[in-house]
Design a protein around this motif. Structure first.
Motif, PDB file in Angstrom:
ATOM      1  N   ARG A  81       0.831  -1.209   0.000  1.00  0.00           N
ATOM      2  CA  ARG A  81       0.000   0.000   0.000  1.00  0.00           C
ATOM      3  C   ARG A  81       0.864   1.258   0.000  1.00  0.00           C
ATOM      4  O   ARG A  81       0.591   2.214  -0.735  1.00  0.00           O
ATOM      5  N   GLU A  82       1.918   1.257   0.814  1.00  0.00           N
ATOM      6  CA  GLU A  82       2.827   2.406   0.873  1.00  0.00           C
ATOM      7  C   GLU A  82       3.558   2.603  -0.456  1.00  0.00           C
ATOM      8  O   GLU A  82       3.700   3.729  -0.938  1.00  0.00           O
ATOM      9  N   LEU A  83       4.018   1.490  -1.048  1.00  0.00           N
ATOM     10  CA  LEU A  83       4.741   1.595  -2.316  1.00  0.00           C
ATOM     11  C   LEU A  83       3.816   2.055  -3.437  1.00  0.00           C
ATOM     12  O   LEU A  83       4.199   2.880  -4.271  1.00  0.00           O
ATOM     13  N   ALA A  84       2.601   1.537  -3.461  1.00  0.00           N
ATOM     14  CA  ALA A  84       1.638   1.953  -4.481  1.00  0.00           C
ATOM     15  C   ALA A  84       1.399   3.458  -4.403  1.00  0.00           C
ATOM     16  O   ALA A  84       1.382   4.146  -5.436  1.00  0.00           O
ATOM     17  N   LYS A  85       1.273   3.970  -3.208  1.00  0.00           N
ATOM     18  CA  LYS A  85       1.075   5.406  -3.027  1.00  0.00           C
ATOM     19  C   LYS A  85       2.312   6.174  -3.491  1.00  0.00           C
ATOM     20  O   LYS A  85       2.202   7.191  -4.175  1.00  0.00           O
ATOM     21  N   GLN A  86       3.489   5.693  -3.143  1.00  0.00           N
ATOM     22  CA  GLN A  86       4.751   6.339  -3.513  1.00  0.00           C
ATOM     23  C   GLN A  86       4.942   6.370  -5.031  1.00  0.00           C
ATOM     24  O   GLN A  86       5.373   7.369  -5.590  1.00  0.00           O
ATOM     25  N   LEU A  87       4.609   5.261  -5.714  1.00  0.00           N
ATOM     26  CA  LEU A  87       4.792   5.156  -7.165  1.00  0.00           C
ATOM     27  C   LEU A  87       3.593   5.673  -7.955  1.00  0.00           C
ATOM     28  O   LEU A  87       3.624   5.705  -9.183  1.00  0.00           O
ATOM     29  N   LYS A  88       2.520   6.009  -7.233  1.00  0.00           N
ATOM     30  CA  LYS A  88       1.282   6.472  -7.860  1.00  0.00           C
ATOM     31  C   LYS A  88       0.699   5.414  -8.806  1.00  0.00           C
ATOM     32  O   LYS A  88       0.328   5.696  -9.941  1.00  0.00           O
ATOM     33  N   SER A 105      -1.813   1.562  -8.511  1.00  0.00           N
ATOM     34  CA  SER A 105      -2.762   0.906  -7.615  1.00  0.00           C
ATOM     35  C   SER A 105      -2.144  -0.351  -6.988  1.00  0.00           C
ATOM     36  O   SER A 105      -1.207  -0.939  -7.538  1.00  0.00           O
ATOM     37  N   VAL A 106      -2.678  -0.744  -5.850  1.00  0.00           N
ATOM     38  CA  VAL A 106      -2.255  -1.991  -5.210  1.00  0.00           C
ATOM     39  C   VAL A 106      -2.544  -3.183  -6.131  1.00  0.00           C
ATOM     40  O   VAL A 106      -1.686  -4.058  -6.287  1.00  0.00           O
ATOM     41  N   PRO A 107      -3.725  -3.228  -6.803  1.00  0.00           N
ATOM     42  CA  PRO A 107      -3.945  -4.337  -7.740  1.00  0.00           C
ATOM     43  C   PRO A 107      -2.900  -4.402  -8.863  1.00  0.00           C
ATOM     44  O   PRO A 107      -2.556  -5.482  -9.330  1.00  0.00           O
ATOM     45  N   LYS A 108      -2.371  -3.261  -9.303  1.00  0.00           N
ATOM     46  CA  LYS A 108      -1.322  -3.251 -10.326  1.00  0.00           C
ATOM     47  C   LYS A 108      -0.068  -3.950  -9.801  1.00  0.00           C
ATOM     48  O   LYS A 108       0.537  -4.770 -10.494  1.00  0.00           O
ATOM     49  N   LEU A 109       0.341  -3.656  -8.573  1.00  0.00           N
ATOM     50  CA  LEU A 109       1.505  -4.326  -7.982  1.00  0.00           C
ATOM     51  C   LEU A 109       1.245  -5.826  -7.853  1.00  0.00           C
ATOM     52  O   LEU A 109       2.125  -6.645  -8.145  1.00  0.00           O
ATOM     53  N   ARG A 110       0.036  -6.187  -7.454  1.00  0.00           N
ATOM     54  CA  ARG A 110      -0.309  -7.611  -7.299  1.00  0.00           C
ATOM     55  C   ARG A 110      -0.302  -8.339  -8.640  1.00  0.00           C
ATOM     56  O   ARG A 110       0.186  -9.469  -8.736  1.00  0.00           O
ATOM     57  N   LEU A 111      -0.823  -7.691  -9.667  1.00  0.00           N
ATOM     58  CA  LEU A 111      -0.838  -8.301 -10.998  1.00  0.00           C
ATOM     59  C   LEU A 111       0.592  -8.495 -11.514  1.00  0.00           C
ATOM     60  O   LEU A 111       0.913  -9.535 -12.092  1.00  0.00           O
TER      61      LEU A 111
END
Length: 72
Positions: free
Chosen positions: A7-14, A16-22
């Motif tokens: 969640r923190e990284l998704a916010k930092q990279l702008k 979504s969390v689902p994008k990181l999961r995918l």
């Protein structure tokens, strides 16, 4: 070493969390650690990965997008 949650990284990279999961599911994207049932990211490794995977425009030295795939 700065460790981020997804969640923190998704916010930092702008992104979504689902994008990181995918990306993790597809075995691509930024490096991560699985600690028990949790996913953690080392910010230094993430930044290094992003720098190494950055595309350059040979004429101007600017970043550019990869060509899109044509739809059939």
């Amino acid at each position: 070493m700065k460790i981020y949650t997804e969640r923190e990284l998704a916010k930092q990279l702008k992104v979504s969390v689902p994008k990181l999961r995918l990306d993790r599911y597809r075995k691509k994207g930024v490096p991560y650690y699985r600690i028990g049932g949790s996913i953690r990211y080392d910010l230094d490794q993430v930044l290094k990965h992003l720098e190494e995977s950055q595309l350059k425009n040979k004429k101007k030295g600017q970043t550019t997008r990869p060509p899109r795939k044509k739809l059939k």
